[in-house]
Design an enzyme around this catalytic site. Structure first.
Site, PDB file in Angstrom:
ATOM      1  N   SER A 111       0.851  -1.198   0.000  1.00  0.00           N
ATOM      2  CA  SER A 111       0.000   0.000   0.000  1.00  0.00           C
ATOM      3  C   SER A 111       0.881   1.239   0.000  1.00  0.00           C
ATOM      4  O   SER A 111       2.100   1.148  -0.017  1.00  0.00           O
ATOM      5  CB  SER A 111      -0.890  -0.010   1.236  1.00  0.00           C
ATOM      6  OG  SER A 111      -0.113   0.348   2.370  1.00  0.00           O
ATOM      7  N   LYS A 112       0.200   2.370   0.044  1.00  0.00           N
ATOM      8  CA  LYS A 112       0.886   3.669   0.066  1.00  0.00           C
ATOM      9  C   LYS A 112       1.937   3.756   1.156  1.00  0.00           C
ATOM     10  O   LYS A 112       2.896   4.498   1.037  1.00  0.00           O
ATOM     11  CB  LYS A 112      -0.134   4.765   0.344  1.00  0.00           C
ATOM     12  CG  LYS A 112      -0.916   5.202  -0.845  1.00  0.00           C
ATOM     13  CD  LYS A 112      -1.741   6.400  -0.450  1.00  0.00           C
ATOM     14  CE  LYS A 112      -3.145   6.176  -0.976  1.00  0.00           C
ATOM     15  NZ  LYS A 112      -4.100   7.176  -0.617  1.00  0.00           N
ATOM     16  N   ARG A 113       1.709   3.028   2.231  1.00  0.00           N
ATOM     17  CA  ARG A 113       2.663   3.080   3.342  1.00  0.00           C
ATOM     18  C   ARG A 113       4.023   2.551   2.920  1.00  0.00           C
ATOM     19  O   ARG A 113       5.048   2.886   3.481  1.00  0.00           O
ATOM     20  CB  ARG A 113       2.159   2.236   4.520  1.00  0.00           C
ATOM     21  CG  ARG A 113       1.053   2.863   5.311  1.00  0.00           C
ATOM     22  CD  ARG A 113       0.606   1.949   6.429  1.00  0.00           C
ATOM     23  NE  ARG A 113       0.049   0.711   5.915  1.00  0.00           N
ATOM     24  CZ  ARG A 113       0.488  -0.493   6.190  1.00  0.00           C
ATOM     25  NH1 ARG A 113       1.529  -0.649   6.981  1.00  0.00           N
ATOM     26  NH2 ARG A 113      -0.092  -1.564   5.672  1.00  0.00           N
ATOM     27  N   HIS A 114       4.020   1.642   1.920  1.00  0.00           N
ATOM     28  CA  HIS A 114       5.270   0.963   1.556  1.00  0.00           C
ATOM     29  C   HIS A 114       5.947   1.540   0.315  1.00  0.00           C
ATOM     30  O   HIS A 114       7.151   1.438   0.167  1.00  0.00           O
ATOM     31  CB  HIS A 114       5.016  -0.509   1.234  1.00  0.00           C
ATOM     32  CG  HIS A 114       4.272  -1.252   2.290  1.00  0.00           C
ATOM     33  ND1 HIS A 114       3.000  -1.718   2.115  1.00  0.00           N
ATOM     34  CD2 HIS A 114       4.641  -1.624   3.533  1.00  0.00           C
ATOM     35  CE1 HIS A 114       2.604  -2.357   3.202  1.00  0.00           C
ATOM     36  NE2 HIS A 114       3.573  -2.309   4.079  1.00  0.00           N
ATOM     37  N   ALA A 115       5.159   2.042  -0.609  1.00  0.00           N
ATOM     38  CA  ALA A 115       5.740   2.366  -1.912  1.00  0.00           C
ATOM     39  C   ALA A 115       4.947   3.471  -2.582  1.00  0.00           C
ATOM     40  O   ALA A 115       3.837   3.788  -2.164  1.00  0.00           O
ATOM     41  CB  ALA A 115       5.707   1.117  -2.796  1.00  0.00           C
TER      42      ALA A 115
END
Ligand code: GLU
Length: 501
Positions: free
Chosen positions: A257-261
């Site tokens: 998700s956005k948290r990772h990439a």
């Protein structure tokens, strides 16, 4: 055997993210390796969330990645080329409502689907009664219309008449055999009362009428596949093959998700990633070919196969991604890197001709360390742009009053050197250090900071040659002036002092 036909069927409700791009890529690779066709279809039936802007972004992302489609929505690329079109259009589901109506009619006539007049309230009441009964089985709406007819004019949905016995299965190209008992299936809605198809029906009608032979998609759709296969059977048609791809996971094992990439594929373009590097990394994220990591596009087409697509989720690894980028960057000739770096340099306020030999030479000196076009631009920008700010630490540590005379002496040497090239410059500097009992470290870092504004750069003499004599003299003088000025007490270090101020 007929033509191999694959498709990618995005719902235009946001960006093309890495997972979607990988699905598109695997379909594209297989189509290309089999000499088949790659079709794009826009699944825009969620009218509240679908936007034309999202369609454009998805198509632009695919085009940037080089996943060009043989048939599908029309798209005009920057180079003036137009993609899309084809004999099986329209390629937007909302433009195909007439086709769905025909197929629904065909199923109703064959007794495989029925018009259901049940109201929302009736269905909700049944659900409540089911819950109140304390039954452990999941709720299934048993429509009273399954075996009786009403007037076609009254508002209704069309439901599939799902079999209640037996099982439905397929040999998945990635997962192997999958079978599902039919008693778990619902009489899903095929067409809403306004004539818009629900996902399963739209997909089947479209894959059928577009001649799709293999459907590769995310494994979140495994639950839908039995229903789709049953719809093919109901229509008396052969189902395509299926390949279900596992999710891409973040480093923590959760869904990426956005948290990772970065969210969208185009974010990577913005960060200066190369399409071939993205394609390579995505291909390897869930597929392998021995322990080979770096693949050209041609190699991917040649080597990709469903047999080596992993059954479990692959983890996104930003470092590895960057490494793969770097490898692809270094495969390019310097002149090409220069051309692709130009917009990134412009973004930093540097105007330089992509054919400028100094740019091409500078790239040769920085490209072993840089992985992206943005890093290239960052690493060469000071050759083409006045230094307006020194790296704070470098300025404090190396542009000090006691170093100022070294910079001035260096400036005299540079001015006097017979031929302005790396070997001669080095010889002159070494002779001076020896004569004055100085060490290279006394001079090298102050000079580097004065010439580049930074503490890391290519070799000092290479930097000098790239800058040219006049510029070197100017920067050494500016550096010496700054070195004589005490560093202000500012804690931030942001005001590290600008030359010539
Ligand atoms: N529009 C669907 C999605 O984006 C396509 C699923 C499929 O490929 O069948 O998930």
């Amino acid at each position: 055997m007929g033509e191999v036909r694959l498709r990618f069927a995005p719902s235009p409700t946001g960006y093309l993210h890495l997972g979607g791009a990988r699905t598109a890529l695997y379909n594209w690779l297989w189509a290309r390796s089999q000499g088949g066709k790659f079709v794009v279809r826009v699944e825009d039936t969620d009218q509240e969330r679908s936007t034309a802007e999202s369609t454009r972004v998805v198509l632009e992302s695919m085009h940037w990645l080089g996943l060009d489609w043989d048939e599908g929505p029309e798209y005009r690329a920057d180079d003036g080329r137009t993609l899309g079109g084809g004999d099986c259009g329209p390629y937007y589901q909302m433009e195909r409502l007439g086709i769905y109506a025909q197929y629904a009619e065909r199923l109703i006539r064959a007794g495989q689907a029925y018009r259901c007049y049940a109201t929302k309230e009736e269905i909700a009441a049944e659900r409540e009664a089911h819950q109140a009964s304390g039954s452990k089985a999941g709720f299934r709406f048993e429509s009273p219309w399954r075996d009786k007819h009403g007037e076609p004019d009254r508002p209704h949905v069309v439901r599939m008449k799902a079999p209640r016995e037996g099982k439905t299965g397929w040999l998945d190209r990635v997962r192997g055999r999958i079978d599902v008992p039919n008693e778990t299936l619902q009489d899903v809605i095929l067409l809403r009362s306004d004539g818009v198809p629900l996902y399963n029906f739209g997909v089947v009608v479209d894959d059928l009428t577009m001649g799709i032979t293999l459907v590769a998609r995310g494994d979140d759709h495994i639950v839908n596949t039995p229903i789709q296969i049953l719809l093919y059977e109901a229509l008396g048609e052969a189902a395509p093959e299926y390949a279900h791809l596992s999710m891409i996971l973040g480093p923590d094992g959760q869904k990426l998700s956005k948290r990772h990439a970065a969210v969208g594929v185009l974010d990577y373009r913005e960060h200066g990633y190369l399409p071939d590097g993205v394609v390579n990394y995505l291909a390897r994220l869930g597929w392998s070919h021995g322990d080979q990591e770096i693949f050209t596009r041609g190699e991917l087409i040649e080597k990709f196969s469903w047999d080596h697509v992993g059954k479990t989720g692959a983890r996104y690894d930003a470092k590895k991604f960057l490494h793969v980028q770097g490898q692809h960057l270094r495969m390019l000739p310097n002149a090409d890197i220069a051309m692709h770096s130009k917009p990134f340099l412009e973004g930093k306020g540097v105007q330089v001709d992509a054919n400028d030999v100094r740019l091409v030479d500078a790239i040769e000196h920085v490209k072993t360390r840089a992985c992206t076009l943005d890093e290239i631009a960052n690493d060469v920008e000071y050759f083409f742009k006045e230094i307006t700010e020194y790296e704070a630490k470098g300025r404090r540590k190396f542009l000090t009053p006691e170093r100022a005379p070294y910079l001035e002496k260096l400036s005299q040497l540079v001015d006097g050197v017979a031929s302005f090239e790396a070997g001669a410059l080095e010889a002159a500097v070494l002779a001076w250090l020896e004569a004055d009992g100085l060490a290279m470290k006394d001079v090298a870092q102050p000079a580097r900071v004065a010439l580049t504004g930074r503490t890391r750069s290519p070799g000092l003499y290479d930097v000098m040659v790239l800058l040219g004599k006049d510029e070197v003299l100017k920067r050494l003088k500016d550096g010496a002036d700054v070195a004589r000025t005490p560093v202000e007490d500012a804690v931030s270090g942001a005001d590290a002092g600008a030359p010539g101020a």
